[in-house]
Design a protein around this motif. Structure first.
Motif, PDB file in Angstrom:
ATOM      1  N   SER A   1       0.883  -1.094  -0.179  1.00 38.39           N
ATOM      2  CA  SER A   1       0.058   0.149   0.208  1.00 38.39           C
ATOM      3  C   SER A   1       0.869   1.333   0.194  1.00 38.39           C
ATOM      4  O   SER A   1       0.525   2.362  -0.648  1.00 38.39           O
TER       5      SER A   1
ATOM      6  N   HIS B   1       1.136   6.506  -7.057  1.00 38.99           N
ATOM      7  CA  HIS B   1       0.158   7.207  -7.419  1.00 38.99           C
ATOM      8  C   HIS B   1       0.508   8.754  -7.174  1.00 38.99           C
ATOM      9  O   HIS B   1      -0.159   9.450  -8.264  1.00 38.99           O
TER      10      HIS B   1
ATOM     11  N   ALA C   1       1.975   1.724  -3.551  1.00 40.34           N
ATOM     12  CA  ALA C   1       0.840   2.061  -4.350  1.00 40.34           C
ATOM     13  C   ALA C   1       0.607   3.667  -3.891  1.00 40.34           C
ATOM     14  O   ALA C   1       0.302   4.326  -4.983  1.00 40.34           O
ATOM     15  N   ALA C   2       0.579   4.254  -2.899  1.00 44.36           N
ATOM     16  CA  ALA C   2       0.658   5.383  -2.601  1.00 44.36           C
ATOM     17  C   ALA C   2       1.525   6.466  -3.253  1.00 44.36           C
ATOM     18  O   ALA C   2       1.343   7.371  -4.072  1.00 44.36           O
TER      19      ALA C   2
ATOM     20  N   GLU D   1      -5.903   2.022  -4.034  1.00 43.36           N
ATOM     21  CA  GLU D   1      -5.579   3.086  -4.100  1.00 43.36           C
ATOM     22  C   GLU D   1      -6.127   4.228  -5.099  1.00 43.36           C
ATOM     23  O   GLU D   1      -6.461   5.161  -4.604  1.00 43.36           O
TER      24      GLU D   1
END
Length: 720
Positions: free
Chosen positions: A543, A550, A546-547, A577
Motif C-alpha cells: 500500500s 499514485h 501504491a501511494a 489506492e
C-alpha cells in the motif's frame, strides 16, 4: 538514479540529444560553472466560450516573464540566480541558468513572476526549505491581481551537479499561487450581471505551496495575513464574468463566523425591470457538502452558476456581504493541466480534454481529444484564430493538412495530419470550433516540425511475478519475462517507435526495478515516464508503494500508469489506492470465451484512428482477443466510471466487465490479463487474436490494437 545521471548515460550512448551550444550570461550571488536549461509546463491559459462576438482567452494565466531559481543543498538554502533567455510559448516555458557544481543533494525552487516578492523577503543562507516557503509572500490589495500570476515549481537533484556538461531538465510543472472565480448567469432569463467583487480576501499570498506534488488539498495562508481585503467592483456587461477575478487562498471558517468572516463573492445585477443593480452574496461550498465552507485553493477554478433569481438583492454590496447567500448553484472544477475545463448550465455539461492538439511532423500523426458531455449532437466547424466559423456544422472536417473526426459515440474527437510538415521552422496551424448547445469551444491544431524525434520514453516494470519487460539500454541488460515477449518486441522495434517509426520518438528505454514491498522510493519512480505495475503478488507491491506511485502519476500530466489486475492476489493495494475499493473487480476462471472489442468506430483511436491502424488498416467489428488461461480480471460497473473500454471480458452470466481500458483524465491503463502481451497460443489462440512474434512486426489485428494502446501512452509522455 536521478534524471541527470540517466541523461548523461543516455547521451554517452547516443540515445538522447542535448544542445551543446548552450551559452549563459547569468549573474547573481550563485553564479557558477554549471549551465542548465529547464523546461516548465505551466497551466495552460483557457480558451473560453464565445462572449459576444469574441473568443476570450487570458494568456497571462500561463505566461512567464521573470524567474528566480533558489538553490538548496542538503535541505539548507545556499543562493539564488535569475532565469535568463526566458521563452514562454503557451503552456511551455524554457529558460537558462548557471549554478555552482556540487556533490551534495540539491533542490531547486523555481519562482515565476514574483521577483519583487523574493527580493523583499530575501532568504538567508542556512534557512530550511519550509522557512523559505513561508517567507516568500506578496500583498493582495483592493485592485486585485492585474499582472502575470505568481507560480512555483520545484526539482530535486539527489546525485549532485557536475560541471563541464549541459544539464537539460524537463518535466517540471508549475502551479499558480492563486485561484480564479468565474460567474455565469446565461440560463437566467430575468437577471443580468453588472459587477463582481470579493469581500474579506486575504491580504497576503504565499507564493510557494507547502505540500508535495500537484494536488492541492489544503490552503496555505501566511500567519500575518488578514482577511480584510474588499476588492473594487469589476464591471460585467452581460451574463458571464470570465477570467476577471483572481484570489488568494483562504481557510475554512468556523460555523459561528461564516456570515461575517468568510471570504465570499458579491455580484451586482439587474433583476427583471430594475433600473439600478442590487447585490447578492455567493459562498464557496454554500451547503458545506464537503466541510470546506469558505475554503479557496490555489490553482483551482471556481465556477458560480446562477440558476435562478426570484427577487431583488441588497441595495449595497456591503450589506450583501454580511447576509446569507441565495439562489445559486456552484460547480467546482480543478484548474490545471491534469483536469479538463467543464461548462455547466444547470441541465447539461460539456468538457474537452485540451484546447490545443499538437501533432508531430509526419503524415498520419494522430491525436485524440476526449469529450465528457451528455450532449450527443455537438458539431465541428473550421474557423479562424478568433473563432469565426466557416462551412457547415459537421462531424467530419477535412482540409489539405488535417482531418478532424467525431467518434460515433461522441467520446472522442480525433485529429490526423494528412501531410508531412516539411517547413524548415514554421508549425502548421489551423483552428476549429466545437459547438454544443449554447457553448462554442475553440481548438487549435498545431503540427510540429520533428520536435520529438530524439525523445526517449522511459518505461519501468518490476522484477517480480509475471510480465516484466526487462532492461534494454542501461546495464545490466535483461530480456524480461516471457508473458510480455510480444509487447516488448512491439516497443523496442524502431519501425514502430523510433525516429522514423510509425510513432516518432527516440524509442523505448526499458527500466527494470526490484520489487520490495513498501520500500520503493520516490527517486526510483522519478526516472520513469510510464510505469507498468505488472503481475506481482500483493506481498511484493504494498500500500505504501501504491501511494507513492499514485503520487508520481499525479505529479506530472506527462506520465502514464499501467496496472495489472489479473487475479485476486495481484495489485490489490494499488487498485484500492486508485479506485477506492476492489468490491467491483471480477476475477474469473474462465477460458471458454475470448475478450470482445467494444466501441468500434471510424473515430475510435484504438480500433481505427490510431497510428498503427492508420498505417496497417482498421480493426474489424467482430475482432476479439484470445483468453489465454484460466485467470483474468475485469472491472465491473461499480468502478468503471471514467474508464474507456477497449476489450470486454466474458463475465459470468449476464455480467461482464472491462479487461482492457483507459482512464484518459487520470492517465491510467487497466491491463486485466498479463497475457495481452504474450505471444504464446494458450487457449483459443489463432494467428489474428494474439501477438504472434517477439520482434515487433505488426502483422495482425491484435498487434495493431496493443500498439495503438502504447501509442496513446507515448502521446501523453511527449505532449508539450
Amino acid at each position: 538514479m536521478k534524471h541527470f545521471i540517466l541523461l548523461l548515460m543516455m547521451g554517452v550512448m547516443g540515445i538522447a540529444c542535448s544542445d551543446d551550444a548552450f551559452v549563459s550570461d547569468a549573474t547573481g550571488s550563485g553564479q557558477g560553472d554549471v549551465p542548465i536549461r529547464l523546461t516548465i509546463t505551466t497551466p495552460a491559459a483557457t480558451v473560453y466560450t464565445r462572449v459576444g462576438n469574441q473568443f476570450r482567452t487570458t494568456d497571462r494565466e500561463s505566461a512567464i516573464s521573470e524567474i528566480q531559481v533558489l538553490v538548496f543543498e542538503n535541505g539548507e538554502y545556499r543562493y539564488r540566480v535569475p532565469g535568463i533567455a526566458i521563452n514562454s510559448n503557451g503552456s511551455r516555458t524554457t529558460f537558462d541558468a548557471r549554478l555552482s557544481s556540487s556533490n551534495q543533494p540539491l533542490k531547486l525552487f523555481i519562482v515565476a513572476n514574483a521577483t519583487a516578492a523574493v527580493i523583499a523577503n530575501e532568504p538567508q543562507q542556512g534557512d530550511s526549505e519550509m522557512t523559505v516557503k513561508k517567507r516568500i509572500r506578496q500583498p493582495f490589495g483592493t485592485s486585485g491581481l492585474n499582472a502575470k500570476f505568481p507560480m512555483f515549481a520545484e526539482y530535486e537533484i539527489n546525485g549532485g551537479l557536475d560541471g563541464g556538461q549541459v544539464n537539460n531538465i524537463t518535466g517540471l510543472q508549475a502551479l499558480r499561487s492563486i485561484a480564479r472565480v468565474d460567474v455565469q448567469a446565461g440560463t437566467v432569463n430575468n437577471f443580468r450581471l453588472a459587477s463582481v467583487q470579493v469581500f474579506r480576501a486575504n491580504s497576503l499570498i504565499q507564493v510557494m505551496h507547502e505540500g508535495t506534488g500537484l494536488t492541492m488539498t489544503a490552503p496555505v495562508v501566511p500567519a500575518t495575513s488578514t482577511g480584510t481585503v474588499n476588492t473594487v467592483p469589476v464591471a460585467v456587461d452581460g451574463y458571464e464574468s470570465v477570467g476577471q477575478l483572481y484570489l488568494p487562498e483562504s481557510v475554512v471558517v468556523p460555523e459561528a463566523d461564516r456570515r461575517t468572516k468568510a471570504t465570499c463573492i458579491v455580484v451586482g445585477g439587474y433583476y427583471e425591470e430594475d433600473e439600478t443593480p442590487t447585490y447578492y452574496r455567493m459562498d464557496f461550498d454554500p451547503r458545506d457538502e464537503n466541510g470546506v465552507f469558505g475554503q479557496i485553493l490555489r490553482n483551482h477554478k471556481y465556477i458560480f452558476n446562477i440558476r435562478s433569481v426570484s427577487g431583488s438583492g441588497w441595495r449595497d454590496p456591503e450589506d450583501a456581504a454580511v447576509n446569507v447567500s441565495s439562489h445559486i448553484e456552484v460547480e467546482i472544477k480543478a484548474w490545471d493541466d491534469n483536469t479538463q475545463d467543464m461548462y455547466f448550465d444547470g441541465e447539461h455539461h460539456f468538457g474537452v480534454s485540451a484546447r490545443e492538439v499538437i501533432l508531430n511532423s509526419k503524415v498520419n500523426s494522430v491525436k485524440p481529444l476526449f469529450v465528457n458531455t451528455d450532449i450527443a449532437d455537438y458539431t465541428l466547424q473550421w474557423s479562424d484564430s478568433q473563432g469565426n466559423t466557416s462551412g457547415n456544422p459537421a462531424t467530419l472536417l477535412t482540409s489539405a493538412a488535417f482531418k478532424v473526426e467525431k467518434s460515433a459515440d461522441g467520446k472522442q474527437i480525433v485529429v490526423t495530419a494528412l501531410q508531412d510538415n516539411s517547413e524548415a521552422v514554421a508549425d502548421k496551424v489551423e483552428y476549429f470550433v466545437v459547438t454544443a448547445n449554447r457553448w462554442q469551444v475553440l481548438i487549435t491544431i498545431r503540427q510540429r516540425n520533428g520536435v520529438i524525434a530524439g525523445r526517449m520514453v522511459n518505461m519501468m516494470t518490476f522484477n517480480a511475478g509475471l510480465g516484466a519487460l526487462g532492461q534494454n539500454i542501461l546495464p545490466p541488460l535483461n530480456g524480461g519475462e516471457s508473458r510480455s515477449d510480444g509487447l516488448r518486441g512491439i516497443l523496442t522495434n524502431k519501425n514502430n517507435f523510433g525516429p522514423s517509426g510509425v510513432v516518432e520518438c527516440g524509442g523505448f528505454n526499458l527500466l527494470l526495478a526490484n520489487a520490495s514491498k513498501d520500500n520503493l522510493t520516490d527517486d526510483l519512480f522519478a526516472t520513469a515516464d510510464i510505469i507498468y505495475v505488472n503481475y506481482m503478488a500483493n506481498s511484493s507491491f504494498g500500500s505504501q508503494d501504491a501511494a507513492k506511485v499514485h503520487n508520481w502519476l499525479k505529479a506530472s500530466r506527462n506520465r502514464v500508469l499501467i496496472v495489472s489486475c489479473d487475479a485476486y492476489d495481484v495489485s490489490v493495494p494499488l487498485m484500492t489506492e486508485i479506485l477506492g475499493t476492489t468490491d467491483n473487480l471480477i476475477w474469473l476462471r474462465k477460458t471458454g470465451d475470448p475478450f470482445t472489442l467494444t466501441g468500434k468506430s471510424s473515430g475510435n483511436y484504438f480500433t481505427d484512428a490510431g497510428p498503427f491502424t492508420q498505417k496497417y488498416g482498421a480493426i474489424p467489428l467482430d475482432f476479439s482477443l484470445r483468453n489465454y488461461d484460466t485467470y483474468h480480471g475485469e472491472i465491473g460497473a461499480g468502478s468503471a466510471a471514467g474508464i474507456f473500454p477497449i476489450l470486454m471480458g466474458p463475465g459470468t452470466g449476464t455480467e461482464n466487465g472491462i479487461v482492457l481500458g483507459v482512464d484518459f483524465d487520470r492517465r491510467i491503463i487497466y491491463w486485466g490479463d498479463v497475457d495481452l502481451g504474450n505471444t504464446s497460443t494458450g487457449n483459443l489462440g489463432n494467428s489474428d487474436n494474439r501477438i504472434t512474434n517477439t520482434t515487433g512486426e505488426i502483422t495482425n489485428n491484435a498487434s495493431k490494437l496493443i500498439a495503438n494502446v502504447m501509442a496513446w501512452a507515448v502521446g501523453v509522455v511527449l505532449d508539450e
